[in-house]
Design a protein around this motif. Structure first.
Motif, short mmCIF file in Angstrom:
data_model
loop_
_atom_site.label_atom_id
_atom_site.label_comp_id
_atom_site.label_asym_id
_atom_site.label_seq_id
_atom_site.Cartn_x
_atom_site.Cartn_y
_atom_site.Cartn_z
N TYR A 104 -46.80 -8.00 -6.39
CA TYR A 104 -45.99 -8.05 -5.17
C TYR A 104 -44.94 -8.87 -5.38
O TYR A 104 -44.96 -10.16 -6.01
N ALA A 105 -43.58 -8.73 -4.79
CA ALA A 105 -42.72 -9.81 -4.49
C ALA A 105 -42.75 -10.04 -3.09
O ALA A 105 -42.60 -9.37 -2.30
N VAL A 106 -43.20 -11.21 -2.71
CA VAL A 106 -43.77 -11.53 -1.27
C VAL A 106 -42.76 -12.47 -0.49
O VAL A 106 -43.06 -12.58 0.83
N HIS A 107 -41.43 -12.75 -0.89
CA HIS A 107 -40.56 -13.27 -0.07
C HIS A 107 -39.54 -12.20 0.78
O HIS A 107 -38.62 -12.97 1.49
N GLY A 108 -39.56 -10.80 0.57
CA GLY A 108 -38.57 -10.14 1.14
C GLY A 108 -39.10 -10.13 2.76
O GLY A 108 -40.23 -10.06 3.12
N GLY A 109 -38.13 -10.02 3.76
CA GLY A 109 -38.51 -9.76 4.98
C GLY A 109 -37.38 -9.99 5.91
O GLY A 109 -36.12 -10.22 5.55
N LYS A 110 -37.54 -9.81 7.16
CA LYS A 110 -36.40 -9.97 8.36
C LYS A 110 -36.95 -10.86 9.13
O LYS A 110 -37.89 -10.85 9.74
N ARG A 111 -36.30 -12.00 9.42
CA ARG A 111 -36.72 -13.00 10.35
C ARG A 111 -36.12 -12.57 11.80
O ARG A 111 -34.87 -12.38 11.97
N THR A 112 -37.02 -12.34 12.63
CA THR A 112 -36.58 -11.96 14.31
C THR A 112 -37.05 -12.86 15.15
O THR A 112 -38.04 -13.68 14.97
N PRO A 113 -36.86 -12.80 16.52
CA PRO A 113 -37.41 -13.57 17.76
C PRO A 113 -39.15 -13.41 17.31
O PRO A 113 -39.59 -14.45 17.94
N GLU A 114 -39.58 -12.43 17.07
CA GLU A 114 -40.89 -12.00 17.30
C GLU A 114 -41.40 -12.51 15.92
O GLU A 114 -42.96 -12.56 15.91
N GLY A 115 -40.86 -13.06 14.95
CA GLY A 115 -41.37 -13.65 13.66
C GLY A 115 -40.98 -12.99 12.55
O GLY A 115 -39.97 -12.08 12.53
N LEU A 116 -41.54 -13.11 11.37
CA LEU A 116 -40.84 -12.39 10.26
C LEU A 116 -41.76 -11.20 9.93
O LEU A 116 -42.89 -10.85 9.86
N LEU A 117 -40.71 -10.27 9.76
CA LEU A 117 -41.07 -8.91 9.64
C LEU A 117 -41.14 -8.45 8.08
O LEU A 117 -39.79 -8.62 7.36
N ARG A 119 -41.04 -6.92 4.34
CA ARG A 119 -40.50 -6.09 3.63
C ARG A 119 -41.05 -5.98 2.25
O ARG A 119 -40.27 -6.65 1.37
N PRO A 120 -42.21 -5.59 1.96
CA PRO A 120 -42.79 -5.51 0.64
C PRO A 120 -42.16 -4.76 -0.41
O PRO A 120 -41.65 -3.85 -0.16
N GLU A 121 -42.11 -5.34 -1.59
CA GLU A 121 -41.92 -4.79 -2.68
C GLU A 121 -42.87 -4.77 -3.63
O GLU A 121 -43.65 -6.11 -3.85
N ARG A 169 -52.53 -13.69 3.12
CA ARG A 169 -53.76 -13.27 3.64
C ARG A 169 -53.43 -12.18 4.80
O ARG A 169 -54.36 -11.13 4.81
N GLU A 170 -52.38 -12.26 5.27
CA GLU A 170 -52.13 -11.12 6.63
C GLU A 170 -51.55 -9.81 6.01
O GLU A 170 -51.98 -8.59 6.20
N HIS A 171 -50.44 -10.18 5.03
CA HIS A 171 -49.86 -8.97 4.42
C HIS A 171 -50.23 -8.54 3.01
O HIS A 171 -49.75 -7.37 2.74
N TYR A 172 -50.86 -9.50 2.32
CA TYR A 172 -51.03 -8.80 0.73
C TYR A 172 -52.45 -9.45 0.69
O TYR A 172 -52.79 -10.18 -0.46
#
Length: 290
Positions: A104-117, A119-121, A169-172
């Motif tokens: 997994y590359a674990v640092h991909g994502g989109k920062r939003t007001p609701e938190g980090l979404l 985007r796994p690769e 722990r949450e996403h991977y």
């Protein structure tokens, strides 16, 4: 014509990882890529593999940037990234080895007001190499191996309560280890087209506040040695003899032995003129041009 030995490219990030792999390679000679990257090329004893070992330095971006030209240059049949990692699981101990079923590359994502979404690769380890590893470790009584996903991050994780740890722990949550280069090398291998790739990591710490103490006690050297031993065993199992460019008996694939002075085209394609003759029962001794 002499055949070029099949090449396995073994990549490392740290000097101690490089040293652990280098010890298994005989007859080493140094070669230098046009961009300055250096590899030592030698023979893996007891196999038909020519092994090229490189120390790339730390980081996934560095690994990707340097792996791609090495693949283009050396045309390897297998790419292994070998080194140390921190465990993310309580039941994986220091000195164990994790073979990456995927990375997994674990640092991909989109920062939003609701938190980090997130985007796994991810990149799967080569099935052929994973299967070779499963077979090889059965004969390595001193190695405790785990076949699990590996996470690649842009930081050295030494805090079990960090935001990154919680995100893992949450996403991977199936990732068994974390390191900093595997995804870069896996991505470069994937983009190259058809090279088998695998990440093999020895566990040197628990990715927590005790990392420095574990490293000081020699855990990195032991973990690197275990990972190198598994990598070498994988290559010995993953014999390239039956692949294109290997040394397999042609009768293995094309229906029985043959002999005599001839050129045989069974199972292959040739473009261009060939001059030869047809002999044997029912044939005149005559020349053919094709």
């Amino acid at each position: 014509m002499p055949q070029t030995p099949p090449t396995a490219l073994v990549l490392t990030a740290l000097a101690l990882e490089y040293t652990a792999v280098r010890a298994h390679v005989a007859g080493r000679r140094e070669r230098v890529h046009a961009n300055g990257t250096r590899v030592e090329v030698g023979q893996l004893p007891g196999s038909s593999w020519q092994v090229a070992v490189a120390e790339l330095g730390e980081g996934a971006r560095t690994a990707a940037a340097l792996t791609a030209p090495l693949i283009d240059w050396l045309r390897p049949r297998a790419v292994l990234f070998v080194g140390v990692a921190g465990t993310l699981k309580d039941d994986i101990a220091l000195g164990d080895v994790v073979v990456g079923t995927k990375v997994y590359a674990v640092h991909g994502g989109k920062r939003t007001p609701e938190g980090l979404l997130v985007r796994p690769e991810s990149w799967f380890g080569s099935n052929a190499l994973v299967q070779a590893a499963r077979s090889a470790v059965r004969d390595l009584p001193d190695v405790r191996a785990h076949f699990k996903p590996i996470a690649t991050g842009d930081v050295v994780l030494a805090d079990a309560a960090s935001d990154l740890t919680r995100r893992l722990r949450e996403h991977y949550n199936d990732a068994a280890a974390i390191e900093t280069e595997g995804a870069g090398a896996a991505h470069a291998a994937h983009l190259s087209g058809q090279v088998d790739a695998l990440v093999i990591r020895g566990i040197s710490d628990r990715a927590d506040g005790d990392k420095q103490r574990a490293d000081a006690a020699g855990s990195q050297e032991r973990a690197a040695g275990q990972a190198a031993a598994v990598a070498v065993a994988v290559l010995r199992r993953h014999a390239p003899d039956h692949d294109a460019g290997g040394t397999a008996d042609p009768s293995d694939d094309f229906g029985g032995p043959y002999g005599g002075d001839h050129i045989d085209f069974r199972g292959g394609t040739f473009h261009g003129p060939v001059i030869g003759k047809t002999v044997g029962p029912g044939h005149r001794d005559e020349r053919h041009r094709r």
